[in-house]
Design an enzyme around this catalytic site. Structure first.
Site, PDB file in Angstrom:
ATOM      1  N   ASN A  34       0.863  -1.188   0.000  1.00 46.12           N
ATOM      2  CA  ASN A  34       0.000   0.000   0.000  1.00 46.12           C
ATOM      3  C   ASN A  34       0.901   1.240   0.000  1.00 46.12           C
ATOM      4  O   ASN A  34       1.515   1.562   1.017  1.00 46.12           O
ATOM      5  CB  ASN A  34      -0.885  -0.053   1.263  1.00 46.12           C
ATOM      6  CG  ASN A  34      -1.703   1.208   1.456  1.00 46.12           C
ATOM      7  OD1 ASN A  34      -1.792   2.047   0.571  1.00 46.12           O
ATOM      8  ND2 ASN A  34      -2.303   1.333   2.636  1.00 46.12           N
ATOM      9  N   LYS A  68       0.059   4.262  -0.224  1.00 46.43           N
ATOM     10  CA  LYS A  68      -0.592   5.420   0.402  1.00 46.43           C
ATOM     11  C   LYS A  68      -0.432   6.667  -0.483  1.00 46.43           C
ATOM     12  O   LYS A  68      -0.447   6.540  -1.699  1.00 46.43           O
ATOM     13  CB  LYS A  68      -0.047   5.629   1.822  1.00 46.43           C
ATOM     14  CG  LYS A  68      -0.156   4.331   2.641  1.00 46.43           C
ATOM     15  CD  LYS A  68       0.027   4.528   4.118  1.00 46.43           C
ATOM     16  CE  LYS A  68      -0.146   3.175   4.809  1.00 46.43           C
ATOM     17  NZ  LYS A  68      -0.097   3.274   6.258  1.00 46.43           N
ATOM     18  N   HIS A 105      -9.629   1.135   4.745  1.00 49.52           N
ATOM     19  CA  HIS A 105      -8.346   1.297   5.436  1.00 49.52           C
ATOM     20  C   HIS A 105      -8.554   2.231   6.637  1.00 49.52           C
ATOM     21  O   HIS A 105      -9.324   3.196   6.558  1.00 49.52           O
ATOM     22  CB  HIS A 105      -7.299   1.883   4.483  1.00 49.52           C
ATOM     23  CG  HIS A 105      -5.921   1.839   5.081  1.00 49.52           C
ATOM     24  ND1 HIS A 105      -5.500   2.781   5.989  1.00 49.52           N
ATOM     25  CD2 HIS A 105      -4.920   0.950   4.945  1.00 49.52           C
ATOM     26  CE1 HIS A 105      -4.267   2.473   6.376  1.00 49.52           C
ATOM     27  NE2 HIS A 105      -3.891   1.361   5.762  1.00 49.52           N
ATOM     28  N   GLU A 133      -6.939   4.576   7.841  1.00 44.01           N
ATOM     29  CA  GLU A 133      -6.696   6.004   7.611  1.00 44.01           C
ATOM     30  C   GLU A 133      -7.910   6.668   6.983  1.00 44.01           C
ATOM     31  O   GLU A 133      -8.121   7.871   7.129  1.00 44.01           O
ATOM     32  CB  GLU A 133      -5.425   6.188   6.757  1.00 44.01           C
ATOM     33  CG  GLU A 133      -4.176   5.895   7.584  1.00 44.01           C
ATOM     34  CD  GLU A 133      -2.967   5.449   6.789  1.00 44.01           C
ATOM     35  OE1 GLU A 133      -2.968   5.553   5.556  1.00 44.01           O
ATOM     36  OE2 GLU A 133      -2.000   4.960   7.429  1.00 44.01           O
ATOM     37  N   GLU A 161      -5.434  -5.005  10.523  1.00 43.68           N
ATOM     38  CA  GLU A 161      -4.404  -3.995  10.758  1.00 43.68           C
ATOM     39  C   GLU A 161      -4.719  -3.242  12.042  1.00 43.68           C
ATOM     40  O   GLU A 161      -5.543  -2.307  12.034  1.00 43.68           O
ATOM     41  CB  GLU A 161      -4.370  -2.995   9.600  1.00 43.68           C
ATOM     42  CG  GLU A 161      -4.046  -3.620   8.256  1.00 43.68           C
ATOM     43  CD  GLU A 161      -3.524  -2.575   7.279  1.00 43.68           C
ATOM     44  OE1 GLU A 161      -2.369  -2.712   6.863  1.00 43.68           O
ATOM     45  OE2 GLU A 161      -4.249  -1.631   6.965  1.00 43.68           O
ATOM     46  N   GLY A 176       2.351   2.267  10.736  1.00 44.51           N
ATOM     47  CA  GLY A 176       3.279   3.378  10.569  1.00 44.51           C
ATOM     48  C   GLY A 176       3.962   3.810  11.849  1.00 44.51           C
ATOM     49  O   GLY A 176       4.602   4.855  11.895  1.00 44.51           O
ATOM     50  N   SER A 229       3.394  -2.145  10.293  1.00 39.97           N
ATOM     51  CA  SER A 229       4.844  -2.167  10.495  1.00 39.97           C
ATOM     52  C   SER A 229       5.493  -3.517  10.169  1.00 39.97           C
ATOM     53  O   SER A 229       6.411  -3.946  10.857  1.00 39.97           O
ATOM     54  CB  SER A 229       5.191  -1.715  11.911  1.00 39.97           C
ATOM     55  OG  SER A 229       4.711  -0.392  12.135  1.00 39.97           O
TER      56      SER A 229
END
Ligand code: PGA
Length: 250
Positions: free
Chosen positions: A9, A11, A95, A97, A166, A172, A211
């Site tokens: 991904n 991003k 996702h 985010e 996730e 991250g 991560s």
């Protein structure tokens, strides 16, 4: 046997120049034949990536798509049918985010269904925040995120979908769920699906994300219910990404 999958991904990263460099790096990787590899560039770079990876065994997906399958009057959105036309195979749905920006279950059900309606394979992302984990609510949160799709679309929708667990606190941050922590949640996800349909539960691929690096991938992917990974930061480095793909092929 489930075929492992490693998905990168990207991003909101990349320029035409850096994407060209990454395509070049990916083109030269020795990828394991038993692993499905996919990358998810920003919309802007999807055509460049599809052209640049022609003939390579790397699929391309989008990071988001519209709630409607077909093109139409929806300013700023991209229809799943347009992604299929461009040559995409997969699309991320939900996702964290994007959930943090306000995408909720009702909208994600529509996105999931719209993607499947035109042949895209949704990768449903689910996961708890640190606060939710500390409150002992991980399985409740993940169960609800998954359950909303099962309830509306039926468990059969997962015969042709991928799920990425996730934990938000691991994305991250450099913090990774331990292989056992991730396995416990993956097993619960599979059990939730199995309660409805054991064949679907056994067939669906459950990716871990948060991560993942070459250094921790072997251990994570060695767990019985972890079928690969959704990789953010480490997927922007072709060599590191290649090493993670090889870890999934072990
Ligand atoms: P990360 O991101 O690997 O950079 O933690 C994972 C993701 O958000 O998909």
């Amino acid at each position: 046997m489930r075929r492992p999958m490693v998905a990168g991904n990207w991003k909101m990263h990349g320029t035409r120049a850096s994407v060209a460099e990454l395509i070049n790096g990916l083109s030269h990787l020795a990828l394991p034949s038993g692993v499905d590899v996919a990358v998810f560039p920003p919309f802007l770079h999807i055509n460049q990536v599809i052209d640049g990876l022609k003939g390579k065994s790397i699929s391309v997906g989008a990071q988001n798509s519209a709630v409607e399958s077909m093109q139409g009057a929806l300013t700023g959105e991209v229809a799943p049918s347009q992604l299929v036309d461009a040559g995409c195979t997969f699309v991320l749905v939900g996702h964290s985010e994007r959930r943090q920006m306000g995408e909720q279950d009702g909208m994600l059900i529509r996105k999931f269904a719209a993607a499947q309606a035109c042949g895209l394979i949704p990768v449903l992302c689910i996961g708890e925040t640190l606060e939710q984990r500390e409150a002992g609510k991980t399985l409740e949160v993940v169960g609800r995120q998954l359950g909303s799709i099962i309830e509306e679309l039926g468990v059969g929708a997962f015969a042709n979908a991928v799920i990425a667990y996730e934990p938000v606190w691991a994305i991250g941050t450099g913090l990774t769920a331990s292989p056992q922590q991730a396995q416990d949640v993956h097993a619960a996800i599979r059990a939730q699906l199995a309660a409805e349909n054991s064949e679907v539960a056994q067939g669906v691929r459950l990716l871990y994300g948060g991560s993942v690096k070459a250094a921790n991938a072997v251990e994570l992917f060695g767990m019985p219910d972890i079928d690969g990974g959704l990789i953010g930061g480490a997927s922007l480095n072709a060599d590191e990404f290649g090493a993670i793909c090889r870890a999934a092929g072990n």
